[in-house]
Write an enzyme that holds these catalytic residues in place. Structure first.
Site, short mmCIF file in Angstrom:
data_model
loop_
_atom_site.label_atom_id
_atom_site.label_comp_id
_atom_site.label_asym_id
_atom_site.label_seq_id
_atom_site.Cartn_x
_atom_site.Cartn_y
_atom_site.Cartn_z
N PHE A 140 0.82 -1.22 0.00
CA PHE A 140 0.00 0.00 0.00
C PHE A 140 0.86 1.28 0.00
CE2 PHE A 140 -2.20 2.75 3.41
CZ PHE A 140 -2.87 3.53 2.48
N SER A 181 2.35 -6.08 8.38
CA SER A 181 1.89 -4.78 8.87
C SER A 181 0.55 -4.81 9.62
CB SER A 181 1.77 -3.81 7.69
OG SER A 181 0.74 -4.24 6.81
N THR A 185 10.37 -11.16 9.24
CA THR A 185 10.50 -10.06 8.27
C THR A 185 10.88 -8.74 8.95
OG1 THR A 185 9.02 -10.98 6.61
CG2 THR A 185 9.18 -8.58 6.67
N THR A 193 6.55 3.21 12.81
CA THR A 193 5.15 3.50 13.15
C THR A 193 5.03 4.16 14.52
OG1 THR A 193 3.07 2.40 13.73
CG2 THR A 193 5.04 1.07 13.94
N ASP A 194 3.97 4.92 14.70
CA ASP A 194 3.72 5.52 16.03
C ASP A 194 3.44 4.45 17.08
OD1 ASP A 194 1.21 4.77 15.08
OD2 ASP A 194 0.20 6.64 15.61
N GLU A 195 3.05 3.25 16.61
CA GLU A 195 2.67 2.19 17.56
C GLU A 195 3.83 1.73 18.44
OE1 GLU A 195 0.26 -1.04 16.23
OE2 GLU A 195 -0.89 0.22 14.88
N TYR A 209 3.12 -7.03 16.60
CA TYR A 209 3.51 -6.18 15.45
C TYR A 209 4.35 -5.00 15.92
CZ TYR A 209 3.09 -2.26 12.19
OH TYR A 209 3.36 -1.16 11.41
N LYS A 233 8.33 -3.93 15.27
CA LYS A 233 8.76 -2.67 14.64
C LYS A 233 9.70 -1.90 15.59
CE LYS A 233 7.51 -1.07 11.17
NZ LYS A 233 8.04 -1.18 9.78
N PRO A 254 -17.52 -4.51 11.02
CA PRO A 254 -17.23 -4.90 12.40
C PRO A 254 -16.46 -3.82 13.15
CG PRO A 254 -15.77 -6.07 10.86
CD PRO A 254 -16.62 -5.16 10.04
N ASP A 308 -13.71 -7.16 21.24
CA ASP A 308 -12.57 -6.24 21.11
C ASP A 308 -11.30 -7.00 20.72
OD1 ASP A 308 -11.33 -3.81 21.08
OD2 ASP A 308 -11.54 -3.41 23.24
P1 NAD Z 1 1.47 -3.63 3.37
O1 NAD Z 1 1.18 -4.82 4.22
O2 NAD Z 1 0.42 -3.06 2.49
O3 NAD Z 1 2.72 -3.96 2.42
C1 NAD Z 1 3.85 -4.65 2.85
C2 NAD Z 1 4.68 -5.03 1.62
O4 NAD Z 1 5.87 -5.69 2.09
C3 NAD Z 1 3.96 -6.01 0.68
O5 NAD Z 1 4.12 -5.61 -0.65
C4 NAD Z 1 4.66 -7.35 0.95
O6 NAD Z 1 4.67 -8.20 -0.17
C5 NAD Z 1 6.07 -6.86 1.32
N1 NAD Z 1 6.78 -7.83 2.15
C6 NAD Z 1 6.34 -8.46 3.28
N2 NAD Z 1 7.28 -9.30 3.75
C7 NAD Z 1 8.37 -9.19 2.93
C8 NAD Z 1 9.65 -9.77 2.89
N3 NAD Z 1 10.03 -10.69 3.82
N4 NAD Z 1 10.51 -9.41 1.93
C9 NAD Z 1 10.14 -8.50 0.97
N5 NAD Z 1 8.93 -7.93 0.94
C10 NAD Z 1 8.05 -8.26 1.91
O7 NAD Z 1 2.05 -2.55 4.36
P2 NAD Z 1 1.86 -0.95 4.35
O8 NAD Z 1 0.62 -0.61 5.06
O9 NAD Z 1 2.13 -0.45 2.99
O10 NAD Z 1 3.08 -0.53 5.32
C11 NAD Z 1 4.37 -0.31 4.79
C12 NAD Z 1 5.31 0.04 5.92
O11 NAD Z 1 4.85 1.19 6.61
C13 NAD Z 1 5.43 -1.06 6.99
O12 NAD Z 1 6.76 -1.12 7.39
C14 NAD Z 1 4.55 -0.57 8.12
O13 NAD Z 1 5.02 -1.05 9.36
C15 NAD Z 1 4.72 0.92 8.00
N6 NAD Z 1 3.60 1.76 8.47
C16 NAD Z 1 2.33 1.49 8.04
C17 NAD Z 1 1.28 2.32 8.43
C18 NAD Z 1 -0.14 2.08 7.96
O14 NAD Z 1 -1.05 2.78 8.42
N7 NAD Z 1 -0.40 1.17 7.02
C19 NAD Z 1 1.55 3.39 9.29
C20 NAD Z 1 2.86 3.62 9.74
C21 NAD Z 1 3.88 2.79 9.30
O1 DAU Z 2 -0.69 3.70 13.71
C1 DAU Z 2 0.02 3.14 12.64
C2 DAU Z 2 -0.45 1.73 12.39
O2 DAU Z 2 -1.78 1.82 11.90
C3 DAU Z 2 0.44 0.96 11.42
O3 DAU Z 2 1.71 0.80 11.98
C4 DAU Z 2 -0.16 -0.42 11.12
O4 DAU Z 2 0.61 -1.07 10.11
C5 DAU Z 2 -1.57 -0.22 10.60
O5 DAU Z 2 -2.17 -1.48 10.39
C6 DAU Z 2 -2.40 0.59 11.60
O6 DAU Z 2 -2.64 -0.16 12.82
P1 DAU Z 2 -4.08 -0.19 13.53
O7 DAU Z 2 -4.16 -1.41 14.35
O8 DAU Z 2 -4.38 1.11 14.16
O9 DAU Z 2 -4.98 -0.30 12.19
P2 DAU Z 2 -6.30 -1.13 11.84
O10 DAU Z 2 -6.74 -0.66 10.51
O11 DAU Z 2 -6.10 -2.59 12.03
O12 DAU Z 2 -7.33 -0.64 12.95
C7 DAU Z 2 -7.66 0.74 13.10
C8 DAU Z 2 -8.61 0.85 14.29
O13 DAU Z 2 -9.86 0.23 13.94
C9 DAU Z 2 -8.12 0.11 15.52
O14 DAU Z 2 -8.49 0.84 16.68
C10 DAU Z 2 -8.84 -1.22 15.49
C11 DAU Z 2 -10.16 -0.86 14.82
N1 DAU Z 2 -10.76 -1.94 14.00
C12 DAU Z 2 -9.99 -2.55 13.08
C13 DAU Z 2 -10.49 -3.56 12.30
C14 DAU Z 2 -9.64 -4.27 11.28
C15 DAU Z 2 -12.10 -2.25 14.16
O15 DAU Z 2 -12.82 -1.66 14.99
N2 DAU Z 2 -12.62 -3.25 13.36
C16 DAU Z 2 -11.87 -3.93 12.46
O16 DAU Z 2 -12.41 -4.84 11.78
#
Ligand code: NAD
Ligand code: DAU
Length: 369
Positions: A40, A112, A127, A152-154, A179, A183, A234, A301
């Site tokens: 993504f 992720s 990974t 990530t902020d997490e 997770y 990180k 959900p 939850d």
């Molecule tokens: P995503 O799950 O959409 O994509 C992850 C990508 O990494 C995929 O294309 C997958 O094929 C690849 N991948 C996984 N394991 C691998 C491996 N062993 N070798 C090579 N490639 C591999 O994730 P995303 O949401 O795009 O997040 C990208 C990065 O940003 C992550 O490091 C995540 O921790 C960080 N991040 C995500 C968010 C969020 O809200 N999605 C927020 C803050 C930080």
């Molecule tokens: O804050 C950054 C992080 O945000 C990234 O590092 C992670 O990769 C990314 O997945 C995301 O983590 P969250 O756990 O916050 O994201 P998620 O989309 O899973 O959930 C967002 C909020 O919604 C969380 O409070 C849980 C809630 N949730 C999530 C799902 C999937 C629901 O209530 N129902 C659901 O089905």
């Protein structure tokens, strides 16, 4: 075999590979080694980098797990993008590609999704931790100028609800899920590579991204894809958990700025000052889609569910001049439009293994109400 980028060649000729000025990363001929670029955020970053740096070349190294999708790269200038299918834990494969030359590594590759890490942590440790160390070692061996870790902020855990506290770069690490723990471990390894070996590293810590091409396991695209099919959405627990939402392209702009101008060894928090409770997010999505709020279904939850994330982005704003371009309203509208226009992409993402995942996670079939 690709040729070495002129930037690297020049540094190599002068024998100054490791101390060449960072302005080289603004150079139109820069060569970026991007991991996880079929996911993504990684794919959004590749789009941005190719658009913003006209001569920039990208090597996109991605294992194509369930979350990786080459369709995410459709329409980009393929003459400046080379895809290599590979695992960041595979030392030999990473080393072989980096030996062809790269000015910087931007590490997006990760497992992720928090819920999946609760079901099983193995792949997250492999990974997110081991893979990051492999990349750090390979970066040093290949004389890569800069290593950007997308974190990530997490890693900073959970903030008190309704409190006026925020995550700053000085906040302690208190990860609460497998997770976020993985990180946090990765960030420690990045710090160690900088401190011990002098590797030029920078870290970004961002909140919840939303936008086109996000896999529908995450809350926002899950809601969109379910509600567009009149399926229930959900909501975990009381739905009052707070997340700090940012449009994906704004996050990518921040990463690009940190790559080009961030201070070595530093971390930068990235956030759009956009805190929202999950219930409000669900309601605004349903309203925007013209769907009834009765589609919201309260479910059990998430174990250990972090209550509140809220980012103070003052450092990146004042040091680097970064600002988000999208508001919540404009970003959400763009996201909804993309999902409405790309139903085939959504249907493919929701097929196959996703159905099994969904049934296990929610105790009901994807598509059932
Ligand atoms: P995503 O799950 O959409 O994509 C992850 C990508 O990494 C995929 O294309 C997958 O094929 C690849 N991948 C996984 N394991 C691998 C491996 N062993 N070798 C090579 N490639 C591999 O994730 P995303 O949401 O795009 O997040 C990208 C990065 O940003 C992550 O490091 C995540 O921790 C960080 N991040 C995500 C968010 C969020 O809200 N999605 C927020 C803050 C930080
Ligand atoms: O804050 C950054 C992080 O945000 C990234 O590092 C992670 O990769 C990314 O997945 C995301 O983590 P969250 O756990 O916050 O994201 P998620 O989309 O899973 O959930 C967002 C909020 O919604 C969380 O409070 C849980 C809630 N949730 C999530 C799902 C999937 C629901 O209530 N129902 C659901 O089905």
């Amino acid at each position: 075999m690709e040729t070495m980028s002129p930037a690297r060649e020049a540094g190599g000729r002068a024998g100054l590979n490791l101390i060449a000025p960072l302005s080289i990363l603004n150079n139109s001929m820069v060569k970026l080694f991007i991991t996880g670029g079929a996911g993504f955020i990684g794919s959004a970053f590749i789009r941005l980098a190719l658009a913003e740096i006209p001569g920039c070349h990208v090597v996109n190294f991605d294992a194509l797990t369930y979350a990786g999708n080459l369709d995410n790269l459709s329409g980009i200038d393929q003459s400046r993008h080379r895809f290599v299918r590979g695992d960041i834990c595979d030392r030999e494969a990473v080393g072989a590609v980096l030996a062809e030359g790269a000015d910087a590594i931007i590490n997006f590759a990760a497992e992720s999704h928090v819920d999946r890490s609760i079901a099983s942590a193995d792949e997250f440790l492999r990974t997110n931790i081991l893979g990051t160390q492999v990349l750090l070692d390979a970066a040093r061996a290949a004389g890569v100028r800069r290593f950007v870790q997308v974190s990530t902020d997490e890693v900073m855990g959970s903030l008190p609800e309704d409190d006026n506290t925020f995550f700053t770069e000085a906040s302690p690490f208190e990860p609460n899920s497998p997770y976020s723990a993985s990180k946090a471990a990765a960030e420690h390894l990045v710090r160690a590579a900088h401190h011990t070996f002098g590797l030029d590293t920078v870290v970004t810590r961002c909140g919840n991204n939303y936008g086109p091409r996000q896999f529908p396991e995450k809350f926002l695209p899950l809601m969109l894809s379910n509600a567009m099919r009149d399926e229930s959405i959900p909501l975990y627990g009381d739905g009052r958990n707070v997340r700090d939402w940012i449009y994906v392209e704004d996050h990518c702009r921040a990463i690009l700025m940190v790559l080009q101008k961030g201070r070595t060894g530093e971390a930068y928090n990235v956030g759009a000052r956009n805190e929202r409770r999950n219930i409000e997010v669900a309601q605004s999505v349903l309203t925007a889609l013209g769907k009834p709020h009765t589609l919201i279904r309260h479910v059990k939850d998430r174990p250990g569910h972090d209550r509140r994330y809220a980012i103070d982005p003052t450092k990146i704003e004042t040091e680097l001049g970064w600002r988000p371009h999208e508001t919540w309203e404009t970003g959400l509208q763009k996201t909804i439009q993309w999902y409405a226009d790309n139903d085939e992409w959504v249907a493919r993402a929701r097929s196959g293994d996703y159905r099994e995942y969904y049934a296990k996670q929610y105790g009901t079939e994807a598509g059932a109400n």
